[in-house]
Design a protein around this motif. Structure first.
Motif, PDB file in Angstrom:
ATOM      1  N   ALA A 248      28.083  67.378  39.269  1.00 44.19           N
ATOM      2  CA  ALA A 248      26.901  67.489  38.211  1.00 44.19           C
ATOM      3  C   ALA A 248      26.924  69.101  37.490  1.00 44.19           C
ATOM      4  N   ALA A 249      27.600  69.947  38.105  1.00 42.43           N
ATOM      5  CA  ALA A 249      27.570  71.284  37.661  1.00 42.43           C
ATOM      6  C   ALA A 249      28.530  71.316  36.370  1.00 42.43           C
ATOM      7  N   ALA A 250      28.187  72.103  35.536  1.00 40.48           N
ATOM      8  CA  ALA A 250      29.028  72.623  34.357  1.00 40.48           C
ATOM      9  C   ALA A 250      30.654  73.009  34.874  1.00 40.48           C
ATOM     10  N   GLY A 251      31.548  72.532  34.231  1.00 43.11           N
ATOM     11  CA  GLY A 251      32.983  72.974  34.455  1.00 43.11           C
ATOM     12  C   GLY A 251      33.791  72.070  34.598  1.00 43.11           C
ATOM     13  N   LEU A 252      34.782  71.916  35.551  1.00 42.13           N
ATOM     14  CA  LEU A 252      35.584  70.822  35.810  1.00 42.13           C
ATOM     15  C   LEU A 252      34.983  69.593  36.104  1.00 42.13           C
ATOM     16  N   HIS A 253      35.782  68.548  35.385  1.00 43.08           N
ATOM     17  CA  HIS A 253      35.179  67.113  35.529  1.00 43.08           C
ATOM     18  C   HIS A 253      35.991  66.593  36.511  1.00 43.08           C
ATOM     19  N   HIS A 254      37.460  66.677  36.276  1.00 34.79           N
ATOM     20  CA  HIS A 254      38.389  66.110  37.039  1.00 34.79           C
ATOM     21  C   HIS A 254      39.574  66.685  36.791  1.00 34.79           C
ATOM     22  N   LEU A 255      40.523  66.581  37.626  1.00 34.04           N
ATOM     23  CA  LEU A 255      41.952  67.301  37.439  1.00 34.04           C
ATOM     24  C   LEU A 255      43.033  65.866  37.396  1.00 34.04           C
ATOM     25  N   ALA A 256      43.885  65.823  36.084  1.00 37.86           N
ATOM     26  CA  ALA A 256      44.727  64.726  36.211  1.00 37.86           C
ATOM     27  C   ALA A 256      46.177  65.431  36.033  1.00 37.86           C
ATOM     28  N   PHE A 257      46.896  64.627  36.950  1.00 36.56           N
ATOM     29  CA  PHE A 257      48.139  64.497  36.899  1.00 36.56           C
ATOM     30  C   PHE A 257      49.078  63.626  36.445  1.00 36.56           C
ATOM     31  N   SER A 258      50.207  63.532  35.775  1.00 32.70           N
ATOM     32  CA  SER A 258      50.826  62.391  35.093  1.00 32.70           C
ATOM     33  C   SER A 258      52.301  62.287  35.941  1.00 32.70           C
ATOM     34  N   ALA A 259      52.346  60.799  36.067  1.00 30.97           N
ATOM     35  CA  ALA A 259      53.662  60.640  36.661  1.00 30.97           C
ATOM     36  C   ALA A 259      54.454  59.883  35.636  1.00 30.97           C
ATOM     37  N   THR A 260      55.664  59.441  35.958  1.00 32.44           N
ATOM     38  CA  THR A 260      56.517  58.853  34.761  1.00 32.44           C
ATOM     39  C   THR A 260      56.262  57.341  35.119  1.00 32.44           C
ATOM     40  N   VAL A 261      56.348  56.659  36.213  1.00 28.73           N
ATOM     41  CA  VAL A 261      56.261  54.994  36.292  1.00 28.73           C
ATOM     42  C   VAL A 261      55.046  54.753  37.296  1.00 28.73           C
ATOM     43  N   ILE A 262      54.708  53.392  37.120  1.00 29.11           N
ATOM     44  CA  ILE A 262      53.510  53.025  37.882  1.00 29.11           C
ATOM     45  C   ILE A 262      54.311  53.037  39.512  1.00 29.11           C
ATOM     46  N   ASP A 263      55.403  53.013  39.796  1.00 31.19           N
ATOM     47  CA  ASP A 263      55.717  52.948  41.202  1.00 31.19           C
ATOM     48  C   ASP A 263      55.555  54.278  41.858  1.00 31.19           C
ATOM     49  N   GLU A 264      55.731  55.160  41.015  1.00 33.60           N
ATOM     50  CA  GLU A 264      55.468  56.555  41.490  1.00 33.60           C
ATOM     51  C   GLU A 264      54.120  56.945  42.020  1.00 33.60           C
TER      52      GLU A 264
ATOM     53  N   SER B  37      47.656  51.798  30.171  1.00 36.25           N
ATOM     54  CA  SER B  37      47.682  52.949  31.287  1.00 36.25           C
ATOM     55  C   SER B  37      46.381  53.070  32.247  1.00 36.25           C
ATOM     56  N   GLY B  38      46.693  53.761  33.447  1.00 39.82           N
ATOM     57  CA  GLY B  38      45.839  53.764  34.635  1.00 39.82           C
ATOM     58  C   GLY B  38      46.492  54.441  35.730  1.00 39.82           C
TER      59      GLY B  38
ATOM     60  N   ASP C 228      37.997  69.811  49.361  1.00 35.01           N
ATOM     61  CA  ASP C 228      36.703  70.104  48.838  1.00 35.01           C
ATOM     62  C   ASP C 228      35.721  69.023  47.977  1.00 35.01           C
ATOM     63  N   GLY C 229      36.385  68.045  47.708  1.00 36.02           N
ATOM     64  CA  GLY C 229      35.720  67.147  46.960  1.00 36.02           C
ATOM     65  C   GLY C 229      36.168  66.917  45.535  1.00 36.02           C
ATOM     66  N   THR C 230      36.981  67.811  45.109  1.00 35.77           N
ATOM     67  CA  THR C 230      37.429  67.840  43.631  1.00 35.77           C
ATOM     68  C   THR C 230      38.075  66.459  43.216  1.00 35.77           C
ATOM     69  N   ARG C 231      37.626  66.077  42.219  1.00 33.79           N
ATOM     70  CA  ARG C 231      37.941  64.720  41.660  1.00 33.79           C
ATOM     71  C   ARG C 231      39.573  64.961  41.038  1.00 33.79           C
ATOM     72  N   LEU C 232      40.535  63.988  41.344  1.00 32.24           N
ATOM     73  CA  LEU C 232      41.848  64.111  41.113  1.00 32.24           C
ATOM     74  C   LEU C 232      42.161  62.642  40.677  1.00 32.24           C
ATOM     75  N   GLU C 233      43.114  62.695  39.815  1.00 29.86           N
ATOM     76  CA  GLU C 233      43.767  61.602  39.364  1.00 29.86           C
ATOM     77  C   GLU C 233      45.170  61.713  38.946  1.00 29.86           C
ATOM     78  N   ILE C 234      46.097  60.515  39.392  1.00 28.42           N
ATOM     79  CA  ILE C 234      47.589  60.472  39.005  1.00 28.42           C
ATOM     80  C   ILE C 234      47.638  59.232  38.112  1.00 28.42           C
ATOM     81  N   SER C 235      48.086  59.314  36.935  1.00 27.80           N
ATOM     82  CA  SER C 235      48.255  58.210  36.133  1.00 27.80           C
ATOM     83  C   SER C 235      49.426  58.131  35.398  1.00 27.80           C
ATOM     84  N   VAL C 236      49.627  57.069  34.701  1.00 28.94           N
ATOM     85  CA  VAL C 236      50.810  56.890  33.752  1.00 28.94           C
ATOM     86  C   VAL C 236      50.325  56.078  32.458  1.00 28.94           C
ATOM     87  N   PRO C 237      51.117  56.387  31.519  1.00 26.32           N
ATOM     88  CA  PRO C 237      50.706  55.836  30.059  1.00 26.32           C
ATOM     89  C   PRO C 237      51.015  54.254  30.040  1.00 26.32           C
TER      90      PRO C 237
END
Length: 152
Positions: free
Chosen positions: A70-86, A115-116, A124-133
C-alpha cells in the motif's frame, strides 16, 4: 544547440532488502541471476546481479521491514521469458523452494489473453512476475472482466 532526446527504456532495478544474504541466494539460486559485484562494508551492503554480464538488479540491504504493497513506490517487478515452457520451468523451481505464489499455476493477463505468467513473492514479500507475450491462451484469468498484472 538542441539536446538529443532518445527513447528511454528501463535500465536496472534497485530493491531494498532486509537481509542481503537471503535475498542474494533467492535471486541467484531461484531466478538464475549471476553476481556481478558485491559491497560488504558494514552499513553499505549491496549486490549487483545480472545476466550475460549486463546489470539487471541491484539489492541494497537498507530495509527495516517487509515490502508494503500500500506504500507509494514499486507495485511489482516483472521479468520476461521467451516461451511458456520457460515460465513453467521457473514455476517448478520456485515451488520446490517453497516460494509463496499469488495464484496456482500460470494465469493469463486477461480473459482470453495470450500473454500471462506466474506471480509470486521474494523473501521480503516484494511482488514478482515472470511472463510471456504468448502461450497462456488456455490459462485462467485471475480477475474476470478486467486486464490484470496478477496483483491487481
Amino acid at each position: 544547440m538542441t539536446a538529443v532526446i532518445s527513447t528511454l527504456r528501463t535500465g536496472h532495478v534497485g530493491l531494498n532488502v532486509t537481509d542481503l544474504t537471503r535475498s542474494l541466494a533467492f535471486y541467484r539460486d531461484a531466478l538464475g541471476f549471476e553476481l556481478l559485484g558485491e559491497g560488504k562494508e558494514e552499513g553499505r551492503r549491496y549486490a549487483f546481479l545480472g545476466q550475460d554480464g549486463e546489470l539487471v538488479l541491484t539489492l541494497w540491504q537498507q530495509a527495516d521491514g517487509a515490502f508494503a504493497p500500500a506504500a507509494a513506490g514499486l507495485h511489482h517487478l516483472a521479468f520476461s521469458a521467451t516461451v511458456i515452457d520457460e515460465v513453467r520451468g521457473y514455476e517448478q523451481r520456485l515451488r520446490e523452494l517453497g516460494v509463496d505464489f499469488a495464484y496456482e499455476g500460470v494465469v493469463a493477463h486477461g480473459e482470453g489473453a495470450a500473454s500471462g505468467g506466474i506471480f509470486f513473492h521474494d523473501p521480503d514479500g516484494t511482488r514478482l512476475e515472470i511472463s510471456v507475450p504468448a502461450g497462456a491462451e488456455d490459462a485462467p484469468a485471475p480477475t474476470s472482466g478486467a486486464p490484470t498484472c496478477g496483483f491487481f
